[in-house]
Design an enzyme around this catalytic site. Structure first.
Site: not given
Length: 352
Positions: A53, A239
């Site tokens: 990440y 999302g």
């Protein structure tokens, strides 16, 4: 927030986990620190990260998220003892040569990655250390089929376990887990650990949401019978299950500002399929028809599932964090769950 045991272990975690993969890309460091502070105030003490990440992965941001968390911990004496900290070693390269050279993931790779993560996190121990994706060539991240002709495995599972065992013995890691795994992989890691007296996995971190329920077909039974906890990631389907893309889709000047519209590479992945958006729109309307927001339905589906030990939420704003945590109080009726199953029967799992 009450804690739960992770798998068959005595590791206690909150049933909501703060995912951090946006820190260092969509979320600046000071904002990330504020989000972590607020999560603690709201009772969330389980944080998940990874050496790879932030996301989308780039050489320039490799390790950025762990570095941000490390600086947050260093500035808050005593905080490390209050949280359960999870990280991951990346599997074979998958086109990311900045993670490691070559195609495999050797025992030496596992140990070197752990030591590098410890340094970035500014801690002596990682509570849960996970293999981010299998060293074997298996369906993951949207690929559907196993093809033995593509197998490139070079490090047997027992050898991976032995590397993890050395980290546990050295006090660098407390517990171990998997991610993006299959029923075979979970079974084999448990079998070999028990056969050879090696550390037993306590969890697998796999996608689980209304538009990606592949876990419900075999892996749920595997994990239940072997007492391996599920850490459900992407509960909001990148999302799609918030409803923000319902009207505009992912393209055009009016598209909602989210990773599906901000990052072109995301649109070509499983969450960017037309079928995934079509199914998400159905679930989102179902939520509204029952007086809920799409986010409430999607999160409550994971929060209240017997299959899920902890749900990983990823946010980019404080408002999103509050909304996700407030959804903990939502209960879903049997009628609404049956309606979710009916949509799945019709549209299947388009983001698997």
């Amino acid at each position: 927030m009450q804690t739960v045991s992770l798998g068959a272990s005595d590791l206690r975690v909150t049933p909501i986990c703060l995912g951090t993969m946006t820190f260092g890309e969509q979320v600046a460091e000071l904002d990330a620190h504020a989000i972590m502070d607020r999560a603690i105030e709201r009772g969330v003490t389980f944080f998940d990260t990874a050496e790879m990440y932030s996301v989308p992965p780039r050489a320039e941001t490799f390790g950025a998220t762990e570095t941000i968390i490390g600086r947050w911990l260093a500035a808050r004496p005593g905080m490390r003892q209050k949280i359960v900290l999870a990280s991951k070693v990346a599997g074979p390269s998958r086109g990311m040569p900045w993670v490691r050279k070559g195609q495999g993931m050797t025992a030496a790779d596992i140990e070197a990655s752990c030591h590098a993560s410890l340094k970035r996190l500014q801690t002596d121990v990682i509570d849960l250390y996970q293999i981010h994706w299998p060293e074997r060539h298996v369906p993951a991240f949207g690929s559907l089929y196993y093809n033995p002709a593509q197998e490139t495995s070079r490090t047997p599972i027992r050898e991976q376990l032995e590397a993890l065992a050395r980290l546990v013995k050295a006090g660098k890691v407390r517990y171990i887990g998997l991610s993006n795994e299959t029923p075979y992989g979970v079974h084999e890691f448990v079998r070999l650990a028990e056969q050879h007296g090696l550390p037993r996995i306590v969890s697998t971190q796999n996608p689980y949401c209304l538009i990606s329920r592949g876990y419900d077909n075999a892996l749920d039974e595997t994990c239940h019978r072997l007492q391996v906890g599920l850490l459900a990631y992407s509960p909001l389907g990148f999302g799609l299950l918030t409803g923000k893309y319902d009207a505009t889709g992912f393209h055009g000047p009016d598209a909602a500002r989210g990773r599906m519209s901000l990052f072109e590479r995301m649109k070509s992945q499983r969450w960017g399929r037309d079928s995934a958006l079509a199914a998400a729109r159905r679930y989102n309307q179902l939520a509204r028809d029952h007086g809920l927001t799409p986010t409430q339905l999607a999160l409550a589906f994971c929060y209240r599932s017997w299959r899920v030990a902890s749900t990983i939420i990823g946010v980019t704003t404080m408002a999103q964090l509050e909304e996700d945590l407030d959804a903990w109080s939502v209960q879903l009726s049997d009628e609404l769950l049956a309606a979710c199953d009916a949509i799945r029967a019709e549209m299947r799992d388009p983001a698997n």
